[in-house]
Design an enzyme around this catalytic site. Structure first.
Site, PDB file in Angstrom:
ATOM      1  N   ASN A 376      -5.402  12.418   3.171  1.00  0.00           N
ATOM      2  CA  ASN A 376      -5.748  10.995   3.328  1.00  0.00           C
ATOM      3  C   ASN A 376      -4.524  10.251   3.822  1.00  0.00           C
ATOM      4  O   ASN A 376      -4.117  10.435   4.960  1.00  0.00           O
ATOM      5  CB  ASN A 376      -6.294  10.451   2.001  1.00  0.00           C
ATOM      6  CG  ASN A 376      -6.637   8.967   2.086  1.00  0.00           C
ATOM      7  OD1 ASN A 376      -7.274   8.536   3.046  1.00  0.00           O
ATOM      8  ND2 ASN A 376      -6.215   8.179   1.120  1.00  0.00           N
ATOM      9  N   GLU A 377      -3.893   9.464   2.978  1.00  0.00           N
ATOM     10  CA  GLU A 377      -2.705   8.730   3.423  1.00  0.00           C
ATOM     11  C   GLU A 377      -1.470   9.552   3.069  1.00  0.00           C
ATOM     12  O   GLU A 377      -0.834   9.324   2.046  1.00  0.00           O
ATOM     13  CB  GLU A 377      -2.671   7.356   2.762  1.00  0.00           C
ATOM     14  CG  GLU A 377      -3.731   6.431   3.321  1.00  0.00           C
ATOM     15  CD  GLU A 377      -3.677   5.027   2.763  1.00  0.00           C
ATOM     16  OE1 GLU A 377      -3.014   4.803   1.720  1.00  0.00           O
ATOM     17  OE2 GLU A 377      -4.315   4.144   3.362  1.00  0.00           O
TER      18      GLU A 377
HETATM   19  O1  AHR Z   1      -9.673   1.590   0.520  1.00  0.00           O
HETATM   20  C1  AHR Z   1      -8.843   1.490  -0.581  1.00  0.00           C
HETATM   21  C2  AHR Z   1      -7.663   2.427  -0.495  1.00  0.00           C
HETATM   22  O2  AHR Z   1      -6.835   2.035   0.546  1.00  0.00           O
HETATM   23  C3  AHR Z   1      -7.975   3.850  -0.157  1.00  0.00           C
HETATM   24  O3  AHR Z   1      -8.300   4.573  -1.285  1.00  0.00           O
HETATM   25  C4  AHR Z   1      -6.706   4.357   0.430  1.00  0.00           C
HETATM   26  O4  AHR Z   1      -6.906   5.385   1.356  1.00  0.00           O
HETATM   27  C5  AHR Z   1      -6.059   3.137   1.003  1.00  0.00           C
HETATM   28  O5  AHR Z   1      -4.777   2.974   0.573  1.00  0.00           O
END
Ligand code: AHR
Length: 662
Positions: A376-377
């Protein structure tokens, strides 16, 4: 209907302008049909944040139904002779309760569940109560009484729906009854009490509306799923977000635990329970009742390509600075295997291990998964070095699968600048970009994708939303700037292949993050102005980009462009030109749409203009006033190939003209 000259005269009068107003001439090159717009272009991002799944889309009304929360009776109130046991029939969820005849101090033995901010039920709808039960100490039968109870301000409890259920076996069996309340109550409680003298064990206590989305028993809240379907999304990303990564590796979203019998899906924590100390929800967990099978099914039923995101072996890097939260490279194999197995679960033949499970769950035909995201991030060298072996393994086993990598948590900066070249080096197919940014960022990013490298991976704008300054959330102005920015995505549809606003859902009593696209309480939901922007784009996506210029330049809100952003597409299936224009300025703007390149015999007919507008930019839609900001559609007539109009200040407009022949 007034013609353009009359409109312009009225406009000049209203603005007190003596000079001739300069029209903004938007020239659409109709002759040269440009890049294909991917069917995946406008989609949805789903995460169990803000009680989006448990307590939201997942229609289960009972919290902690399997007594597996760390405090096993959280969400339950008990009275009489009741005990917690831990040798139940479901290996991953061993706890259950035993109800015996009360001693003389209590009149009854029973328990009550508070639901998610209450148990919301509607008058004359049916609710399926189900429970696994047995008679542990023998006896021919035992009875429990099941009630929906409305607590009043005096602390009195009035049962407004009730049924008795007979338990008739010493073996664990599933029992069910239907409750049909005669009144609507957003905050009832479910009460169960022993109605005979024979001890009974109860496990996996559940209450669902019968009328779920598409009628599935382990189903979804109909109004919320319908709101998703109504967008006509091209892609559906799940299950997050940060919950994919987990605060630590043990609590990452583990898709394998989310499939199979729902009674045996283990509880996982939900990091949104505690991530923001000022938004602390100690009862927020993931039941995995809405799991990967249900996500695939939902994608199919709303017509979107499924896009699962899996852990790359890095727990949340915001919360873990130490390497101990990362899977060592030499131990990554089981994570890679998880990805390969997931593809088999989605697409494999019913004779394969995971394809067989999918078939047993009710879907023998494959889900036709085409995309998978890993991570993800993420950021730093630790990400590409973990992603690389995933890419090799997936390419080898499934060469057609499109792989999505991450560019980190920000829209620019060191992490982003490091990761994009790394993603190119690894030859991923798409790169996920996230931008939760303020108004001025959106106003200056109209040309963001105009100069992206066309030779590398495509873009997945996987999480974005305009975050207004101050205390403004989901206000109209944010939606307008999202619409303006999206013209730049659309113009660059050759490289931007997917875009998903985030987050999707928020319970009004249980949110951790805002703005969000759809808000709801226990009975109703409200679509925000941002929702309508997404819907207008998705419904009017077109099939090909057309060049649109003003004074020879892309219309990106740049200096001298009067706060205008615009894009144009051709829909070859509907033979229609679709022009999107956002006027972000505070003044009405005269606009000319010039459809250049049409022949003398070509006519433009069936003109339509859909606007999204609010006189107050701070205005929003709320549960109490859900229709403050709605798209308004009017018919318009075009003279020859020029359409003249006045686009109101702070307005997003979609113009559509069908091409015909004289
Ligand atoms: O959308 C909320 C959060 O924002 C998500 O979980 C994450 O990927 C981002 O930091």
């Amino acid at each position: 209907m007034r013609n353009y000259k009359q409109l312009l005269a009225a406009f000049l009068l209203s603005t007190g302008t003596m000079a001739i107003a300069q029209t903004n001439e938007l020239v659409i090159q109709t002759k040269k049909v440009g890049a294909e717009i991917q069917p995946t272009m406008y989609g949805l991002f789903f995460e169990d944040i803000n009680y989006g799944a448990d307590g939201g889309l997942y229609a289960e009304l009972i919290k902690n139904r399997s007594f597996e929360f760390p405090q096993n009776l959280m969400g339950w109130k008990t009275y009489g002779t009741i005990s917690l046991q831990n040798d139940g029939p479901f290996e991953c969820n061993p706890h259950y309760v035993r109800l015996s005849t009360p001693n003389h101090e209590h009149k009854r033995t029973g328990l009550e569940n508070e639901g998610f901010f209450g148990v919301g039920v509607k008058a004359n709808e049916e609710y399926r109560f189900s429970v696994w039960a047995r008679l542990p100490q023998g006896g021919r039968e035992s009875k429990i009484r099941v009630e929906l109870v409305k607590p009043n301000s005096m602390g009195e409890h009035h049962a407004f729906a009730a049924q008795e259920l007979v338990v008739s076996s010493g073996e664990w069996k599933k029992y069910q009854i239907i409750l049909k309340p005669n009144m609507t109550e957003p905050k009832s409680v479910l009460r169960i009490f022993l109605a005979s003298e024979v001890t009974v064990d109860l496990e996996h206590i559940s209450l669902f509306p019968v009328d779920t989305w598409k009628g599935h028993e382990n189903g979804l809240r109909k109004d919320l799923a319908q709101a998703l379907a109504d967008i006509h999304p091209g892609i559906f990303r799940f299950p997050g977000g940060c919950i994919v990564e987990g605060t630590d590796l043990d609590t990452r979203y583990d898709w394998k635990k989310s499939v199979g019998a729902i009674e045996n899906r283990p509880l996982n924590e939900n990091r949104w329970h505690y991530t923001f100390p000022h938004r602390f929800y100690p009862d927020y967990y993931q039941s995995y009742g809405l799991g990967f099978y249900e996500y695939f099914l939902l994608s199919e039923e709303i017509g979107a390509e499924p896009l699962p995101v899996l852990s790359c072996g890095l727990a949340c890097q915001f919360q873990n600075k130490e390497m101990s939260a990362h899977v060592p490279l030499e131990e990554l194999d089981c994570y890679i295997q998880d990805a390969l197995d997931l593809i088999e679960f989605a697409n494999g033949d019913v004779t394969t291990t995971w394809g067989k499970l999918r078939a047993e769950m009710g879907h023998p035909t494959p889900f036709n998964l085409k995309y998978i995201a890993i991570g993800n991030e993420q950021w730093g060298a630790e990400y590409p070095e973990r992603l690389a072996p995933f890419v090799v393994a997936i390419r080898k086993a499934y060469p057609a699968m499109k792989i999505i990598g991450s560019s980190g948590p920000g829209s620019e900066g060191d992490k982003f600048d490091y990761l994009w070249p790394e993603m190119k080096r690894l030859k991923v197919d798409l790169v996920d970009e996230h931008f939760y940014r303020p108004e001025d960022w959106f106003l200056t990013q109209g040309a963001r994708y105009d100069n992206y490298d066309r030779k590398g991976p495509k873009v997945f704008a996987g999480e974005y939303a305009c975050h207004g300054k101050g205390k403004k959330y989901n206000h109209f102005h944010a939606a307008l700037l999202e619409a303006a920015f999206m013209t730049g995505m659309e113009r660059n549809a050759d490289i931007v292949h997917m875009a998903t606003y985030a987050p999707l859902f928020a319970h009004v009593e249980g949110w951790q993050w805002r703005p969000d696209m759809i808000w709801f309480d226990n009975l109703n939901c409200v679509k925000t102005a941002s929702y309508y922007v997404q819907q207008l784009y998705a419904h009017n996506a077109g099939t090909n980009v057309l060049k649109l210029n003003m004074a020879g330049k892309n219309v990106t809100g740049a200096e001298g462009q009067n706060g205008l952003f615009a894009s144009a597409v051709w829909d070859r299936n509907k033979n229609t030109y679709i022009i999107k224009v956002a006027n972000t300025s505070d003044v009405d703007q005269p606009i000319t749409l010039n459809f250049a390149g049409l022949g003398k015999k070509d006519v433009l007919i069936d003109g339509v203009c859909i606007t999204l507008q609010s006189t107050n930019p701070d205005n929003d839609n709320t549960l109490a006033s859900p229709q403050n900001i709605l798209p308004q559609e009017t018919k318009v007539v075009i003279e020859q190939h020029l359409f003249n109009t006045i686009l109101k200040a702070q307005t997003f407009a979609v113009y559509k003209f069908k091409k015909g022949v004289k």
